[in-house]
Design an enzyme around this catalytic site. Structure first.
Site, PDB file in Angstrom:
ATOM      1  N   HIS A  56      -3.113   7.481  -3.849  1.00 22.39           N
ATOM      2  CA  HIS A  56      -3.226   6.395  -2.854  1.00 22.39           C
ATOM      3  C   HIS A  56      -3.111   5.015  -3.952  1.00 22.39           C
ATOM      4  O   HIS A  56      -4.074   5.086  -4.901  1.00 22.39           O
ATOM      5  CB  HIS A  56      -4.360   6.221  -2.079  1.00 22.39           C
ATOM      6  CG  HIS A  56      -4.723   4.977  -1.474  1.00 22.39           C
ATOM      7  ND1 HIS A  56      -5.881   4.330  -2.144  1.00 22.39           N
ATOM      8  CD2 HIS A  56      -4.362   3.970  -0.549  1.00 22.39           C
ATOM      9  CE1 HIS A  56      -5.890   2.979  -1.505  1.00 22.39           C
ATOM     10  NE2 HIS A  56      -5.090   2.848  -0.508  1.00 22.39           N
TER      11      HIS A  56
ATOM     12  N   ARG B 145      -3.490  -6.212  -2.939  1.00 23.31           N
ATOM     13  CA  ARG B 145      -3.413  -7.162  -1.948  1.00 23.31           C
ATOM     14  C   ARG B 145      -4.031  -8.562  -2.186  1.00 23.31           C
ATOM     15  O   ARG B 145      -4.676  -8.919  -3.297  1.00 23.31           O
ATOM     16  CB  ARG B 145      -4.353  -6.545  -0.752  1.00 23.31           C
ATOM     17  CG  ARG B 145      -5.646  -6.193  -1.146  1.00 23.31           C
ATOM     18  CD  ARG B 145      -6.547  -5.191  -0.209  1.00 23.31           C
ATOM     19  NE  ARG B 145      -7.987  -4.909  -0.446  1.00 23.31           N
ATOM     20  CZ  ARG B 145      -7.980  -3.958  -1.448  1.00 23.31           C
ATOM     21  NH1 ARG B 145      -7.307  -3.231  -1.803  1.00 23.31           N
ATOM     22  NH2 ARG B 145      -9.538  -3.700  -1.381  1.00 23.31           N
TER      23      ARG B 145
ATOM     24  N   HIS C 222       2.088  12.213  -0.570  1.00 21.86           N
ATOM     25  CA  HIS C 222       1.621  13.664  -0.081  1.00 21.86           C
ATOM     26  C   HIS C 222       2.543  14.421  -0.730  1.00 21.86           C
ATOM     27  O   HIS C 222       3.553  14.757  -0.027  1.00 21.86           O
ATOM     28  CB  HIS C 222       1.488  13.518   1.301  1.00 21.86           C
ATOM     29  CG  HIS C 222       0.226  12.962   1.849  1.00 21.86           C
ATOM     30  ND1 HIS C 222      -0.931  13.301   1.554  1.00 21.86           N
ATOM     31  CD2 HIS C 222       0.320  11.898   2.742  1.00 21.86           C
ATOM     32  CE1 HIS C 222      -1.917  12.440   2.205  1.00 21.86           C
ATOM     33  NE2 HIS C 222      -1.037  11.648   2.976  1.00 21.86           N
TER      34      HIS C 222
ATOM     35  N   ASN D  30      -3.100   0.445  -3.448  1.00 24.63           N
ATOM     36  CA  ASN D  30      -2.780  -0.803  -3.020  1.00 24.63           C
ATOM     37  C   ASN D  30      -2.945  -1.982  -3.995  1.00 24.63           C
ATOM     38  O   ASN D  30      -3.877  -1.924  -4.627  1.00 24.63           O
ATOM     39  CB  ASN D  30      -3.320  -0.762  -1.616  1.00 24.63           C
ATOM     40  CG  ASN D  30      -4.737  -1.214  -1.687  1.00 24.63           C
ATOM     41  OD1 ASN D  30      -5.341  -2.249  -1.776  1.00 24.63           O
ATOM     42  ND2 ASN D  30      -5.529  -0.035  -1.188  1.00 24.63           N
TER      43      ASN D  30
ATOM     44  N   SER E 276       0.760  -1.122  -0.113  1.00 22.53           N
ATOM     45  CA  SER E 276      -0.035  -0.005   0.034  1.00 22.53           C
ATOM     46  C   SER E 276       1.011   1.234   0.005  1.00 22.53           C
ATOM     47  O   SER E 276       1.929   1.084   0.532  1.00 22.53           O
ATOM     48  CB  SER E 276      -0.977   0.107   1.291  1.00 22.53           C
ATOM     49  OG  SER E 276      -0.226  -0.069   2.353  1.00 22.53           O
TER      50      SER E 276
ATOM     51  N   GLY F 264      -4.944  -6.455  15.243  1.00 24.65           N
ATOM     52  CA  GLY F 264      -3.685  -6.368  16.062  1.00 24.65           C
ATOM     53  C   GLY F 264      -2.576  -5.717  15.270  1.00 24.65           C
ATOM     54  O   GLY F 264      -1.399  -5.854  15.713  1.00 24.65           O
ATOM     55  N   GLY F 265      -2.894  -5.264  14.178  1.00 26.11           N
ATOM     56  CA  GLY F 265      -1.846  -4.610  13.438  1.00 26.11           C
ATOM     57  C   GLY F 265      -0.916  -3.645  13.897  1.00 26.11           C
ATOM     58  O   GLY F 265      -1.040  -3.100  15.038  1.00 26.11           O
ATOM     59  N   ARG F 266      -0.027  -3.170  13.388  1.00 25.85           N
ATOM     60  CA  ARG F 266       0.993  -2.021  13.864  1.00 25.85           C
ATOM     61  C   ARG F 266       0.709  -0.761  13.583  1.00 25.85           C
ATOM     62  O   ARG F 266       0.361  -0.492  12.426  1.00 25.85           O
ATOM     63  CB  ARG F 266       2.380  -2.572  13.252  1.00 25.85           C
ATOM     64  CG  ARG F 266       3.440  -1.222  13.743  1.00 25.85           C
ATOM     65  CD  ARG F 266       4.716  -1.861  13.249  1.00 25.85           C
ATOM     66  NE  ARG F 266       5.942  -1.261  13.576  1.00 25.85           N
ATOM     67  CZ  ARG F 266       6.496  -0.120  12.963  1.00 25.85           C
ATOM     68  NH1 ARG F 266       5.871   0.263  11.853  1.00 25.85           N
ATOM     69  NH2 ARG F 266       7.376   0.557  13.425  1.00 25.85           N
TER      70      ARG F 266
END
Length: 326
Positions: free
Chosen positions: A126, A130, A116, A128, A112, A278-280
């Site tokens: 943007h 997946r 800017h 991504n 992803s 629970g990702g970063r």
């Protein structure tokens, strides 16, 4: 996969016959290579700044590399992240509408990015791509691809929008004439701020839950979308990067960046999936702009370039046939 002409989002992932050729290792190899390639291209485009690696591990399984570039000649902030995570229980954002996924282990991987730029005449973008794969002993695997790219200008230029959408069409057409109009419509509907009743930008492509005609076909589409992103963005950035701009135009850019933040925190599926799994958090929120502000009841001056953004560019239309709205 079944598809309704009236609803580009209607799909039933995993209902294809079992494809023994599904190859998550091949997908990972492509994504890591694409991650490296794109970062190199963007460094060259920027001209001065370099990406910094932030390699991380996830306690529940997997990890990734979040690369960021800041204070460059072109980009105020750019982030390109690769992640590959595994787990035994899907978060609510992934399983709420898919009861067939209950009890399955899963892996999700993707690249992803958010760009800017410093100059408000260069649009934010943007993208991504997946892949999702879930397994359960004794049952067929469930898998799908997703991705896309979209453009968020602050000052509109018709030729840029036409080029962007033509590149999106070029990415899709070899895999089916119906895909571009479906994915264009899906993008227009997905990147829409319902509470503002306005589009985030001028759209592009968005697709999810895509099985296509089997693994090779769906994987091919995902690779094509990935490889067309830079072809779509680079000419626009090169054309606009040296446009002079005022402090007022920079302020308008920061104001419109607020819409980007609102969408990511309220609607974005990837943000919700990452936080619920629970990702970063630091990597999940990598997409946020470096400077942003809100202004109470802002109204552009009638007839101004800022007003034209709202009047001529944010309303959904077919940019490849600019005489007709969709």
């Amino acid at each position: 996969m079944t598809t309704s002409d009236a609803d580009p989002k209607k799909s039933t992932p995993g209902e294809l016959p079992v494809n023994t050729d599904v190859d998550p290792h091949a997908v990972r190899a492509f994504l890591t290579s694409f991650h490296d390639q794109l970062c190199g291209q963007l460094e060259t485009l920027d001209g001065t700044a370099r990406f910094v690696d932030d390699v991380w591990q996830r306690a529940e399984g997997g990890g990734g590399n979040t690369r960021t570039l800041t204070d460059g000649a072109l980009f105020e902030k750019a982030g390109v992240a690769f992640s590959h995570i595994q787990g035994n229980k899907l978060p609510p954002s992934a399983s709420a509408n898919r009861p067939e996924l209950a009890g399955r282990s899963y892996e999700a991987m993707g690249v992803s990015l958010v760009l800017h730029p410093n100059n408000p005449h260069v649009p934010t973008s943007h993208a991504n791509v997946r892949f999702f794969h879930a397994e359960k002993p004794g049952e067929a695997p469930v898998w799908w691809f997703g991705g896309g790219f979209d453009l968020t200008p602050y000052y509109g230029y018709e030729e840029d929008c036409v080029h962007w959408h033509q590149s999106a069409k070029n990415a899709c057409t070899p895999f089916g004439e119906d895909l571009h109009p479906r994915f264009k419509q899906w993008c227009d509907e997905y990147f829409y701020l319902k509470h503002r009743d306005e589009a985030r930008g001028v759209g592009g492509l968005f697709f999810d839950d895509f099985n296509g005609e089997g693994f090779d076909h769906a994987f091919g589409l995902m690779k094509s979308v990935a490889n067309h992103f830079y072809l779509a963005y680079e000419p626009i950035a090169t054309r606009r990067r040296n446009e002079p701009f005022s402090e007022g135009q920079k302020n308008f850019q920061c104001y419109r960046r607020g819409r980007y933040v609102e969408f990511n925190l309220v609607f974005d599926r990837g943000t919700l999936f990452g936080l619920q799994s629970g990702g970063r958090t630091e990597s999940i929120l990598m997409s946020m702009p470096p400077r942003v502000h809100w202004e109470y009841r802002y109204e552009p001056v009638p007839g101004s370039a800022e007003a034209r953004l709202y009047q001529d560019f944010l309303p959904i239309k077919d940019w490849l046939d600019s005489s007709s709205d969709t």
